[in-house]
Write a protein that holds these residues in place. Structure first.
Motif, PDB file in Angstrom:
ATOM      1  N   GLY A 136      51.457  54.517  34.139  1.00  0.00           N
ATOM      2  CA  GLY A 136      50.891  54.731  32.818  1.00  0.00           C
ATOM      3  C   GLY A 136      50.480  53.451  32.099  1.00  0.00           C
ATOM      4  O   GLY A 136      49.980  53.497  30.978  1.00  0.00           O
ATOM      5  N   GLN A 137      50.680  52.305  32.741  1.00  0.00           N
ATOM      6  CA  GLN A 137      50.336  51.038  32.080  1.00  0.00           C
ATOM      7  C   GLN A 137      48.835  50.895  31.887  1.00  0.00           C
ATOM      8  O   GLN A 137      48.050  51.399  32.701  1.00  0.00           O
ATOM      9  N   VAL A 138      48.459  50.157  30.848  1.00  0.00           N
ATOM     10  CA  VAL A 138      47.036  49.943  30.579  1.00  0.00           C
ATOM     11  C   VAL A 138      46.420  49.128  31.719  1.00  0.00           C
ATOM     12  O   VAL A 138      45.338  49.410  32.207  1.00  0.00           O
ATOM     13  N   GLY A 139      47.127  48.115  32.175  1.00  0.00           N
ATOM     14  CA  GLY A 139      46.601  47.291  33.272  1.00  0.00           C
ATOM     15  C   GLY A 139      47.702  46.913  34.233  1.00  0.00           C
ATOM     16  O   GLY A 139      48.863  47.270  34.045  1.00  0.00           O
ATOM     17  N   LEU A 140      47.273  46.224  35.281  1.00  0.00           N
ATOM     18  CA  LEU A 140      48.240  45.747  36.281  1.00  0.00           C
ATOM     19  C   LEU A 140      48.110  44.224  36.345  1.00  0.00           C
ATOM     20  O   LEU A 140      47.515  43.666  37.268  1.00  0.00           O
ATOM     21  N   GLN A 423      55.497  44.725  35.496  1.00  0.00           N
ATOM     22  CA  GLN A 423      55.842  45.974  34.832  1.00  0.00           C
ATOM     23  C   GLN A 423      56.211  45.594  33.404  1.00  0.00           C
ATOM     24  O   GLN A 423      57.093  44.769  33.174  1.00  0.00           O
ATOM     25  N   GLY A 424      55.528  46.163  32.453  1.00  0.00           N
ATOM     26  CA  GLY A 424      55.786  45.811  31.055  1.00  0.00           C
ATOM     27  C   GLY A 424      55.088  44.517  30.687  1.00  0.00           C
ATOM     28  O   GLY A 424      54.200  44.023  31.393  1.00  0.00           O
ATOM     29  N   GLU A 425      55.513  43.938  29.589  1.00  0.00           N
ATOM     30  CA  GLU A 425      54.835  42.775  29.015  1.00  0.00           C
ATOM     31  C   GLU A 425      54.927  41.569  29.947  1.00  0.00           C
ATOM     32  O   GLU A 425      55.964  41.323  30.560  1.00  0.00           O
ATOM     33  N   LEU A 426      53.817  40.842  30.036  1.00  0.00           N
ATOM     34  CA  LEU A 426      53.773  39.643  30.875  1.00  0.00           C
ATOM     35  C   LEU A 426      53.589  38.411  30.000  1.00  0.00           C
ATOM     36  O   LEU A 426      52.635  38.321  29.231  1.00  0.00           O
ATOM     37  N   TYR A 431      58.619  38.560  32.696  1.00  0.00           N
ATOM     38  CA  TYR A 431      57.869  39.676  33.264  1.00  0.00           C
ATOM     39  C   TYR A 431      58.832  40.551  34.059  1.00  0.00           C
ATOM     40  O   TYR A 431      60.019  40.222  34.202  1.00  0.00           O
ATOM     41  N   GLY A 432      58.313  41.631  34.584  1.00  0.00           N
ATOM     42  CA  GLY A 432      59.113  42.488  35.464  1.00  0.00           C
ATOM     43  C   GLY A 432      58.283  42.842  36.680  1.00  0.00           C
ATOM     44  O   GLY A 432      57.082  42.573  36.724  1.00  0.00           O
ATOM     45  N   ARG A 433      58.922  43.404  37.671  1.00  0.00           N
ATOM     46  CA  ARG A 433      58.160  43.837  38.845  1.00  0.00           C
ATOM     47  C   ARG A 433      58.652  45.224  39.270  1.00  0.00           C
ATOM     48  O   ARG A 433      59.852  45.478  39.309  1.00  0.00           O
ATOM     49  N   ASP A 434      57.690  46.065  39.639  1.00  0.00           N
ATOM     50  CA  ASP A 434      58.008  47.440  40.054  1.00  0.00           C
ATOM     51  C   ASP A 434      58.279  47.479  41.567  1.00  0.00           C
ATOM     52  O   ASP A 434      58.131  46.484  42.261  1.00  0.00           O
TER      53      ASP A 434
END
Lengths: 515, 274
Positions: A136-140, A423-426, A431-434
């Protein structure tokens, strides 16, 4: 000869003396099925009589080691000989549950630093379905690794700055950067890597080895699992004994899980005033009762129970010596780090794993959780690597100096990889990673694996494998190969199939990573 | 079954240097080793080896015999591999072809794989040399060895299903029971022992004297024993010893120097010495 099922009528039931009606008397059960049941029943009794000797033999062993026992004379035991001379006698599997990011450990991707926050090209993703956590994120947005890398050792392998200790032994490691799996969520992925299948109920790798090889040391379990105290308390993966269960193999091949507290086995000590001879007699008595039950009902699980009592009794003698670290030289503590004195830590477990290996335990699996850095990855992975880096180095160095690395296979790795995008704010700092099943890094060491090598390559985004892919089942085939097994032939008949760890799809021994 | 099999072999494989024919020499070798899976009942990989024509047709992947070129022939490549190789034939637990059978097949292919014409059975240096083995066949003495070990409170376990891979001496279940006397009593099966795991046992230098008689020993571990340099002197006759673990023993520099002189030794550990 099986009796012929009779049609239901007024006659007394011939198959059980007429005392009660049985399922065989039910009129709606087809005759063919009844016949099958009866045959199974006859077979079961036959088997029961045959394996009776086994139970007695075990008991005889318990009551006096010198008593002649019949274990070797029964054909019911699997052939304990490997198919060919093994390189590995034992293995220590350092399982990093939660999936360590390859970007901050072993898969150096320098080009990413120039692509900060750019959207991952669709051509790289190739339409892959994402998890619900990032779909569902706006971008990757591409998240370059926050930590640096440098080339270490004579092999000049790239090692993360977060692994300064492991970097010192990189010439002993065979790093595989092209592992992949089908599972994108933890439980199926962890099951895949521990049992070769994402559905529960299959035997764990250690159980297959215990089944195929038997024990080196009868006084300790063949397969031991240790869970480690968690460095952080978030994103905790549930662990359950199905990860180290023997599945359809006899339960005696399941791992014995040592606790992460001060007592590795609860209630191990006899109560004050209880003589060891009294305990021995008591267990012999319980086993005698169990044996009588086995004679009556013929359930092989009862034999397993008998053997568990025996193992528990033996562990009463073997575990105190095992967990008494006072005989360790001072150099041990420098090697594994100060936390090795604290029971249940990863460092303690690494030292315990060496002690288990010394005493002949075939397969020790250490679980270290909370690598699942969906958010706050830099902070989280620093905590993880700080916890595991030095003890891992210590274990390898210790095995090496004691001459044990030649025949002890060490494996390090998680269940899948992580995404190049955040994943989430960068930000530059956070940052995070899926989850990412398409590629991840692991390493093997010792027991005939090729030291100081790197195998397999991923693309610039560590998103797709571009060279030498290694499926989890290839890894399993390779591990079994080092133990002297052709993975196609280490089988157990269950549900009409010759079941094996590597399943039905073709698996390949990765000969390139072997000496 | 077995006597008949041996009899047939004896008649099928002539002395090296003789002439032979496909029906007389090669076909029986296929018959014994291959036709069960590559014959009238089963045709694994689409390959049949029950007639000269079928052999030359090959499998679904192509020809398996290149006339005149044994090394380039898939069939010969497969039977020449290590038994542990995925591609090795015969597959399963069936025994590898004997050196004599290999020589026969090599000679036949080299001669152009003729049908009924005779060819010379030429012993090649390599083909005639037997596979390097670790120890004598344990088969006939396995029961004796395991019973003897059991009576001494130790274990002698086959290293693998290949009967010339030797036996491993294990003591980990009860190291305290393994002493010099036990090692001495293992002498009748000493030539079968290729690995000796003696860590934490009660063996001393005297025991090393017994070990020195185990001519096929490749790996010896005496970690945490009281063995000294004197014990190492007894190991000198071990011409195949590859690995020696002296961790936490009393062996000093003299013993290390002695060990280093052993020509076959490639791995030596002496961590935490005196």
């Amino acid at each position: 000869m099986p009796q012929t099922p009779h049609d239901h009528g007024a006659d007394p039931c011939i198959d059980h003396g007429g005392e009660h009606p049985s399922v065989l008397d039910l009129p709606f059960v087809p005759l063919a099925l009844k016949r099958e049941w009866l045959e199974a029943e006859t077979r079961r009794h036959f088997l029961a009589r045959g394996s009776k000797a086994l139970a007695w033999a075990g008991l005889a062993t318990l009551l006096g080691r010198s008593a002649p026992h019949l274990l070797a004379d029964t054909s019911a035991l699997p052939d304990r000989r490997p198919h060919f001379a093994p390189k590995a006698k034992r293995a220590i599997y350092l399982f990093m549950a939660g999936a360590p990011s390859q970007f901050e450990t072993w898969d150096y991707k320098p080009k990413l630093s120039g692509m900060f926050a750019q959207n991952l090209p669709e051509s790289v993703r190739g339409g892959q379905v994402l998890t619900g956590m990032t779909a569902g994120q706006v971008g990757l947005p591409i998240a370059p690794s926050f930590c640096g890398f440098s080339q270490q050792g004579q092999s000049r392998q790239w090692v993360s700055d977060l692994l300064p200790w492991t970097g010192k032994v990189v010439d002993d490691l065979c790093v595989i950067k092209s592992l992949y799996t089908e599972a994108i969520n933890h439980e199926p992925a962890i099951l895949t890597i521990t049992t070769g299948n994402m559905f529960p109920g299959k035997p764990s790798l250690g159980s297959w080895l215990a089944y195929g090889l038997g024990a080196i040391n009868e006084e300790l379990p063949t397969f031991v699992v240790m869970t480690s105290k968690m460095p952080v308390k978030s994103n905790v993966q549930a662990l359950s004994n199905r990860l180290w269960s023997s599945g359809f193999l006899s339960p005696e091949y399941s791992a014995v899980a040592l606790r992460s507290g001060s007592e590795p086995v609860l209630y191990l000590k006899d109560p004050d005033g209880l003589d060891r001879d009294v305990r021995k007699q008591m267990i012999a008595g319980v086993n005698e009762l169990n044996h009588q039950l086995f004679e009556r009902v013929g359930d092989p699980e009862i034999n397993t129970r008998i053997s568990q009592y025996e193992m528990a009794f033996r562990m009463q003698a073997s575990v105190p010596e095992l967990s008494d670290f006072s005989d360790e030289p001072a150099s041990t503590w420098d090697l594994y780090g100060p936390r090795a004195r604290e029971p249940g830590t990863y460092a303690y477990n690494c030292l315990m794993a060496r002690r288990l290996a010394e005493r002949g335990v075939r397969f020790t699996q250490i679980f270290l959780r909370t690598w699942d850095n969906h958010t706050n990855l830099p902070k989280g992975i620093k905590a993880m690597t700080e916890d595991c880096d030095q003890p891992t180095y210590g274990l390898i160095t210790d095995l090496k100096r004691r001459g044990m690395l030649d025949d002890t296979l060490v494996v390090w790795g998680g269940e899948f990889g992580r995404t190049v995008y955040s994943q989430g704010e960068l930000t530059h700092e956070n940052y995070g990673r899926d989850h990412h099943p398409r590629c991840f890094s692991m390493w093997m060491c010792g027991a005939g694996t090729r030291p100081g090598m790197s195998y397999g390559e991923t693309d610039d985004f560590s998103y797709n494998i571009v060279k030498d892919p290694v499926h989890v089942r290839d890894l399993h085939a390779t591990i079994l190969h080092q133990f002297g097994f052709d993975h196609n032939k280490l089988t157990f008949k269950f549900q009409g199939l010759d079941q094996r760890l590597t399943g039905v799809l073709p698996a390949r021994v990765i000969k390139e990573v072997l000496v | 079954m077995r006597p008949a099999f041996l009899l047939l072999l004896a008649s099928a494989v002539p002395c090296l240097g003789e002439t032979a024919t496909f029906p007389g020499l090669v076909a029986p070798i296929f018959e014994h080793n291959c036709v069960k899976c590559h014959g009238p009942t089963k045709q694994k990989a689409g390959l049949r080896l029950d007639s000269h024509a079928a052999v030359l047709v090959g499998s679904k992947d192509g020809v398996v015999i290149k006339a005149g070129d044994p090394e380039g022939s898939e069939l010969f490549r497969r039977i020449s591999l290590s038994p542990s190789d995925d591609d090795f034939m015969p597959s399963g637990d069936r025994p590898p072809l004997t050196p004599a059978e290999m020589t026969a097949l090599r000679s036949w292919i080299s001669a152009g794989a003729p049908d009924s014409a005779t060819f010379d059975v030429i012993p090649l240096e390599q083909a005639a040399a037997p596979q390097p083995t670790a120890a004598p066949d344990y088969g006939p003495r396995l029961a004796q060895a395991t019973a003897l070990a059991r009576s001494l409170g130790v274990t002698l376990a086959p290293r693998s299903r290949i009967p010339t891979d030797g036996l491993v001496l294990r003591t980990a279940s009860d190291p305290a029971r393994c002493d010099d006397a036990a090692l001495a009593r293992l002498a009748p099966v000493g030539d079968l022992i290729v690995e000796a795991e003696l860590a934490r046992t009660r063996v001393t230098d005297k025991g090393m004297q017994s070990v020195g008689g185990w001519v096929n020993l490749e790996r010896l571990d005496v970690t945490r024993t009281v063995v000294t340099s004197d014990g190492v002197t007894f190991l000198a006759p071990l011409g195949r010893l590859d690995s020696l673990n002296l961790t936490q023993t009393k062996v000093d520099d003299r013993g290390i120097a002695l060990a280093k002189r052993m020509p076959s030794l490639r791995h030596l550990w002496a961590f935490e010495g005196p």
